[in-house]
Design a protein around this motif. Structure first.
Motif, PDB file in Angstrom:
ATOM      1  N   GLN A   2       0.827  -1.208   0.000  1.00 41.96           N
ATOM      2  CA  GLN A   2       0.000   0.000   0.000  1.00 41.96           C
ATOM      3  C   GLN A   2       0.861   1.257   0.000  1.00 41.96           C
ATOM      4  O   GLN A   2       0.564   2.220  -0.719  1.00 41.96           O
ATOM      5  CB  GLN A   2      -0.937  -0.015   1.215  1.00 41.96           C
ATOM      6  N   LEU A   3       1.933   1.271   0.768  1.00 38.10           N
ATOM      7  CA  LEU A   3       2.844   2.419   0.780  1.00 38.10           C
ATOM      8  C   LEU A   3       3.511   2.607  -0.580  1.00 38.10           C
ATOM      9  O   LEU A   3       3.658   3.731  -1.061  1.00 38.10           O
ATOM     10  CB  LEU A   3       3.910   2.247   1.867  1.00 38.10           C
ATOM     11  N   SER A  17       1.630   9.255  -5.972  1.00 39.00           N
ATOM     12  CA  SER A  17       2.053  10.617  -5.650  1.00 39.00           C
ATOM     13  C   SER A  17       3.052  11.156  -6.670  1.00 39.00           C
ATOM     14  O   SER A  17       2.953  12.313  -7.097  1.00 39.00           O
ATOM     15  CB  SER A  17       2.670  10.629  -4.248  1.00 39.00           C
ATOM     16  N   THR A  18       3.997  10.321  -7.080  1.00 39.20           N
ATOM     17  CA  THR A  18       4.978  10.742  -8.077  1.00 39.20           C
ATOM     18  C   THR A  18       4.311  11.001  -9.418  1.00 39.20           C
ATOM     19  O   THR A  18       4.632  11.987 -10.093  1.00 39.20           O
ATOM     20  CB  THR A  18       6.087   9.670  -8.223  1.00 39.20           C
ATOM     21  N   LYS A  74      12.403   7.115  -3.608  1.00 38.80           N
ATOM     22  CA  LYS A  74      12.189   5.695  -3.889  1.00 38.80           C
ATOM     23  C   LYS A  74      11.488   5.453  -5.221  1.00 38.80           C
ATOM     24  O   LYS A  74      11.261   4.322  -5.599  1.00 38.80           O
ATOM     25  CB  LYS A  74      11.389   5.041  -2.764  1.00 38.80           C
ATOM     26  N   SER A  75      11.150   6.535  -5.922  1.00 40.73           N
ATOM     27  CA  SER A  75      10.499   6.391  -7.218  1.00 40.73           C
ATOM     28  C   SER A  75      11.557   6.348  -8.313  1.00 40.73           C
ATOM     29  O   SER A  75      12.483   7.149  -8.328  1.00 40.73           O
ATOM     30  CB  SER A  75       9.545   7.556  -7.479  1.00 40.73           C
ATOM     31  N   ASP A  76      11.390   5.402  -9.216  1.00 40.68           N
ATOM     32  CA  ASP A  76      12.294   5.254 -10.351  1.00 40.68           C
ATOM     33  C   ASP A  76      11.508   5.642 -11.600  1.00 40.68           C
ATOM     34  O   ASP A  76      10.479   5.047 -11.898  1.00 40.68           O
ATOM     35  CB  ASP A  76      12.801   3.810 -10.434  1.00 40.68           C
ATOM     36  N   ASP A  92       8.379   1.827  -8.247  1.00 40.64           N
ATOM     37  CA  ASP A  92       8.836   2.022  -6.873  1.00 40.64           C
ATOM     38  C   ASP A  92       9.991   1.077  -6.599  1.00 40.64           C
ATOM     39  O   ASP A  92       9.858  -0.128  -6.774  1.00 40.64           O
ATOM     40  CB  ASP A  92       7.700   1.770  -5.886  1.00 40.64           C
ATOM     41  N   THR A  93      11.126   1.630  -6.189  1.00 37.56           N
ATOM     42  CA  THR A  93      12.305   0.799  -5.931  1.00 37.56           C
ATOM     43  C   THR A  93      12.233   0.118  -4.566  1.00 37.56           C
ATOM     44  O   THR A  93      12.950  -0.833  -4.323  1.00 37.56           O
ATOM     45  CB  THR A  93      13.596   1.639  -5.995  1.00 37.56           C
ATOM     46  N   GLY A  94      11.369   0.581  -3.669  1.00 42.46           N
ATOM     47  CA  GLY A  94      11.264  -0.002  -2.342  1.00 42.46           C
ATOM     48  C   GLY A  94      10.313  -1.174  -2.257  1.00 42.46           C
ATOM     49  O   GLY A  94      10.108  -1.731  -1.199  1.00 42.46           O
TER      50      GLY A  94
END
Length: 167
Positions: A44-45, A52-53, A104-106, A140-142
């Motif tokens: 979810q995160l 958001s990005t 954390k956004s790619d 998301d890289t995370g």
């Protein structure tokens, strides 16, 4: 009669509170529930970061489009992958606005033709340099799951967000 009063007082004092077994069972159940919910919470995160990005990129592109019309000049949108920023520049490379992107956004940017590295909005509501469309793919890289969105700008400067792409 005194003996019965004494016995009931004794039972009342010893039955108050929880036993060690009851506490251990409660903690074990809570640990199981948390271990089931934790992966869902992480996903979810990651989804929220990607969303958001994508909204930040869409806002930057829409602002660039509006500024080019208001200023009656070309406005350039450039993505800097090392600083994780999107910069809007006007005439003489004057910075109009700058947007920060989540660390954390790619983001991968695909512009056709490949030789173009930035998007230029013109006052006539067109995009200069792109023959068909510009696509920003956000991952998301995370997260271990493939959470992705695309922000697409076509030749006539229509901006949209899609659930597509590959990470």
């Amino acid at each position: 009669m005194n003996a019965s009063i004494t016995n009931s007082a004794f039972y009342r004092q010893t039955s108050a509170g929880f036993t060690l077994i009851e506490l251990m069972i409660t903690i074990a159940i809570m640990a199981i529930i948390v271990s089931i919910a934790a992966p869902s919470f992480g996903t979810q995160l990651a989804n929220q970061r990607v969303k958001s990005t994508a909204i930040n990129i869409e806002s930057a592109l829409k602002e660039a489009k509006a500024e080019s019309i208001i200023r009656r000049q070309d406005v350039t949108v450039a993505y800097n992958s090392t600083l994780k920023t999107i910069t809007l520049t006007g005439r003489n490379s004057a910075i109009i606005a700058s947007y920060s992107i989540n660390s954390k956004s790619d983001i991968t940017q695909v512009i056709t033709p490949d030789s173009v590295t930035q998007v230029i909005f013109q006052p006539n509501k067109m995009v200069s340099g792109a023959s068909t469309e510009v696509v920003y793919t956000i991952c998301d890289t995370g997260s271990t799951k493939e959470t992705k969105k695309q922000v697409v700008v076509n030749k006539i400067a229509n901006i949209s967000i899609k659930d597509a792409g590959s990470c």
